[in-house]
Write a protein that holds these residues in place. Structure first.
Motif, short mmCIF file in Angstrom:
data_model
loop_
_atom_site.label_atom_id
_atom_site.label_comp_id
_atom_site.label_asym_id
_atom_site.label_seq_id
_atom_site.Cartn_x
_atom_site.Cartn_y
_atom_site.Cartn_z
N ARG A 1 -21.65 3.95 43.64
CA ARG A 1 -22.57 4.03 44.79
C ARG A 1 -22.35 2.90 45.79
N GLU A 2 -22.28 1.66 45.27
CA GLU A 2 -22.24 0.50 46.16
C GLU A 2 -20.84 0.19 46.67
N ASP A 3 -19.85 0.27 45.79
CA ASP A 3 -18.51 -0.13 46.18
C ASP A 3 -17.71 1.01 46.80
N PHE A 4 -18.06 2.24 46.43
CA PHE A 4 -17.30 3.37 46.97
C PHE A 4 -18.16 4.31 47.83
N GLY A 5 -19.45 4.02 47.97
CA GLY A 5 -20.31 4.81 48.84
C GLY A 5 -20.51 6.25 48.39
N LEU A 6 -20.28 6.51 47.09
CA LEU A 6 -20.46 7.87 46.58
C LEU A 6 -21.89 8.03 46.08
N MET A 7 -22.74 8.63 46.90
CA MET A 7 -24.17 8.67 46.61
C MET A 7 -24.60 9.91 45.82
N GLY A 8 -23.63 10.76 45.45
CA GLY A 8 -23.97 11.96 44.66
C GLY A 8 -24.54 11.61 43.31
N SER A 9 -24.01 10.57 42.67
CA SER A 9 -24.53 10.13 41.37
C SER A 9 -25.81 9.34 41.61
N LYS A 10 -26.91 9.82 41.02
CA LYS A 10 -28.22 9.17 41.25
C LYS A 10 -28.61 8.35 40.04
N GLU A 11 -29.56 7.44 40.24
CA GLU A 11 -30.15 6.76 39.09
C GLU A 11 -31.53 7.36 38.82
N GLY A 12 -31.70 7.85 37.59
CA GLY A 12 -33.02 8.34 37.17
C GLY A 12 -33.59 7.35 36.18
N CYS A 13 -33.29 7.60 34.89
CA CYS A 13 -33.85 6.74 33.85
C CYS A 13 -33.08 5.43 33.69
N GLY A 14 -31.79 5.43 34.03
CA GLY A 14 -30.96 4.25 33.82
C GLY A 14 -30.68 3.95 32.36
N GLY B 1 -29.30 6.66 30.22
CA GLY B 1 -28.46 7.72 29.65
C GLY B 1 -29.21 8.95 29.18
N GLU B 2 -30.48 9.06 29.54
CA GLU B 2 -31.27 10.15 29.00
C GLU B 2 -31.53 11.30 29.97
N CYS B 3 -31.31 11.10 31.28
CA CYS B 3 -31.71 12.16 32.21
C CYS B 3 -30.54 12.91 32.83
N GLY B 4 -29.35 12.29 32.85
CA GLY B 4 -28.16 12.99 33.34
C GLY B 4 -27.99 13.02 34.85
N LEU B 5 -28.83 12.31 35.60
CA LEU B 5 -28.71 12.31 37.06
C LEU B 5 -27.40 11.67 37.55
N CYS B 6 -26.83 10.81 36.72
CA CYS B 6 -25.65 10.04 37.11
C CYS B 6 -24.38 10.58 36.47
N THR B 7 -24.41 11.85 36.01
CA THR B 7 -23.26 12.40 35.27
C THR B 7 -21.98 12.42 36.10
N VAL B 8 -20.90 11.94 35.50
CA VAL B 8 -19.56 12.04 36.10
C VAL B 8 -18.59 12.48 35.01
N ILE B 9 -17.43 13.00 35.42
CA ILE B 9 -16.38 13.30 34.44
C ILE B 9 -15.55 12.04 34.26
N TYR B 10 -15.50 11.55 33.04
CA TYR B 10 -14.77 10.32 32.72
C TYR B 10 -13.79 10.66 31.61
N ASP B 11 -12.49 10.44 31.86
CA ASP B 11 -11.53 10.70 30.79
C ASP B 11 -11.68 12.16 30.28
N ASN B 12 -11.90 13.08 31.21
CA ASN B 12 -12.04 14.52 30.91
C ASN B 12 -13.30 14.91 30.14
N LYS B 13 -14.31 14.02 30.11
CA LYS B 13 -15.57 14.35 29.43
C LYS B 13 -16.74 14.00 30.35
N PRO B 14 -17.79 14.83 30.40
CA PRO B 14 -18.95 14.42 31.19
C PRO B 14 -19.72 13.31 30.47
N VAL B 15 -20.08 12.26 31.20
CA VAL B 15 -20.81 11.12 30.62
C VAL B 15 -21.85 10.64 31.64
#
Lengths: 157, 278
Positions: free
Chosen positions: A27-40, A42-56
């Protein structure tokens, strides 16, 4: 510390605190605001991205985890043919209500469509079980992913 | 926060030997980042280990399955070796969090975090899992049941690391296997109660039984006294007054934000009855 990774199919490099949360780097360094912060946590999934071919959940990953890895955010998913198909189906079934959970659901659904894609409700529910919708619009969300799976299977996409 | 990224396993132990005080190993980050957010971790050194691939993987060595500490829950869920030899363990993994966390969380991290509610510890306890504990110049193997000494207190020296988890390939063979996690919802829930059991019966008589409980003590543990009592008993004429009396000495259910002690007690008794009678 210098971190090199592939972000939305582009090689990037950044000098950053290795413990900075990956979500904040995006969000801050690359300006990609699609990933949101919900619970912070790992429980709500608002910040999900594909990492190493897996959603995390990127809120509980650190910048160091990204080093030499490949990351696809909701913005990147939206550019992919299967991402476009999903957005179309979410739109048609009116699955998005307030919208804040949508990027996370998009990323998890995209991964399911890419790696499995079988139009089976129970499997879709499991694949999306890490994403929470506080409007509780799950029924329409599942319907839209089911629709996308059916369209992919019948070759419309 | 001092940060280290070792270049190799020997380099890791060189770094670890030099840090006397409290420190954290960073693997998948799923617990540590929550603790940082809650200010439970402030200035302690963090040592990144997630890239040390020699600590990752599932291997078959003679009559044992060896699971490297960095192996993720997702790796275990998808493993053909685990499916073949330890299907009960594999099924138990579904109780854990969500696919998003299963992809990052490591088995070693889950055990070393030492949560009383850890989902996989009760099944691993009844499977008689062992830990391979590594340090710079030594290696020792201990039963998982001897790893916990109190709430987040471990049988682990300052320069040691859980290197791998070892389970016999025969650990499940011939047993009726049981695992129930009671939570508020299906996915992404922290257990109110976790109960795991393995049972062998012949002609209605219990020949061998292993029981372990989570969320009911300061750390997940085997219910040894109850196991000793149950061996040799007839399943059709179990005395639940006796069983409850022994169980009372084995578990200490508490009331907290997730549940209350009366509920925890009654549901544990009910689960036990379900397992023993079937």
């Amino acid at each position: 510390m210098k971190i090199n990774f592939i972000l939305n199919k582009e090689a990037v490099s950044i000098d950053v605190d290795p413990m900075k949360r990956l979500l904040d780097v995006l969000r801050e360094d690359f300006g990609l605001m699609g990933s949101k912060e919900g619970c912070g946590e790992g429980e709500c999934g608002l910040c999900t991205v594909i990492y190493d071919n897996k959603p995390v959940t990127s809120c509980i990953l650190n910048a160091i985890h990204a080093d030499n890895k490949e990351i696809l955010t909701a913005e990147g998913v939206a550019e992919e043919p299967l991402g476009k198909l999903l957005i179309e189906c979410f739109d048609e079934t009116n699955a998005v209500q307030c919208g804040i959970c949508f990027p996370g659901f998009l990323v998890s659904s995209y991964h399911y469509l890419l790696t499995d894609g079988e139009p089976v409700l129970e499997k879709i529910k499991t694949a999306l079980s890490g994403n929470i919708c506080r409007c509780t619009g799950y029924k329409k969300i599942f319907e839209s992913v089911l629709l996308a799976c059916q369209r992919k299977k019948s070759g419309e996409a | 926060m001092k940060f280290y990224k070792p270049t190799s396993l020997p380099d890791l132990f060189r770094i670890v030997n030099d840090i006397e005080g409290k420190k954290y190993y960073l693997a998948g980050g799923t617990d540590i980042n929550v603790q940082i957010k809650k200010d439970m971790i402030k200035d302690e050194p963090v040592i990144f280990i997630n890239h040390l691939n020699e600590l990752r993987g599932i291997f078959e060595v003679e009559d044992k399955i060896i699971i490297g500490c960095l192996t993720s829950f997702k790796d275990l869920l998808e493993s053909i070796l685990i499916k073949k030899h330890l299907p009960y363990l594999q099924k138990s993994l579904n109780a854990f969090a969500s696919p998003l966390l299963q992809a990052m969380a490591s088995l070693g991290g889950n055990l070393a975090n030492g949560s009383p509610t850890a989902d996989l510890t009760p099944p691993l306890l009844v499977l008689d899992a062992k830990l391979k504990i590594l340090s710079r110049s030594k290696m020792r193997i201990i039963p998982l049941a001897e790893f916990y000494r109190g709430y987040k207190q471990f049988n682990l020296k300052h320069n040691e690391l859980i290197g791998a988890i070892i389970i016999s390939k025969q650990a499940e063979a011939g047993y009726d296997c049981f695992h129930r996690k009671i939570g508020s919802r299906k996915a992404l829930t922290i257990a109110k109660i976790g109960l795991a059991g393995l049972k062998k019966a012949e002609n209605g008589i219990i020949k061998d039984i292993k029981l372990a409980a989570g969320s009911l003590n300061e750390y997940p543990r085997r219910l040894i006294k109850l196991e000793e009592y149950l061996v040799g008993k007839s399943i059709d004429s179990l005395n639940f007054t006796d069983i409850e009396e022994i169980l009372q000495k084995e578990i200490t259910p508490i009331s907290d934000l997730r549940s209350d002690k009366e509920y925890r007690w009654q549901v544990t008794v009910n689960l036990l009855e379900t397992f023993l009678k079937n």
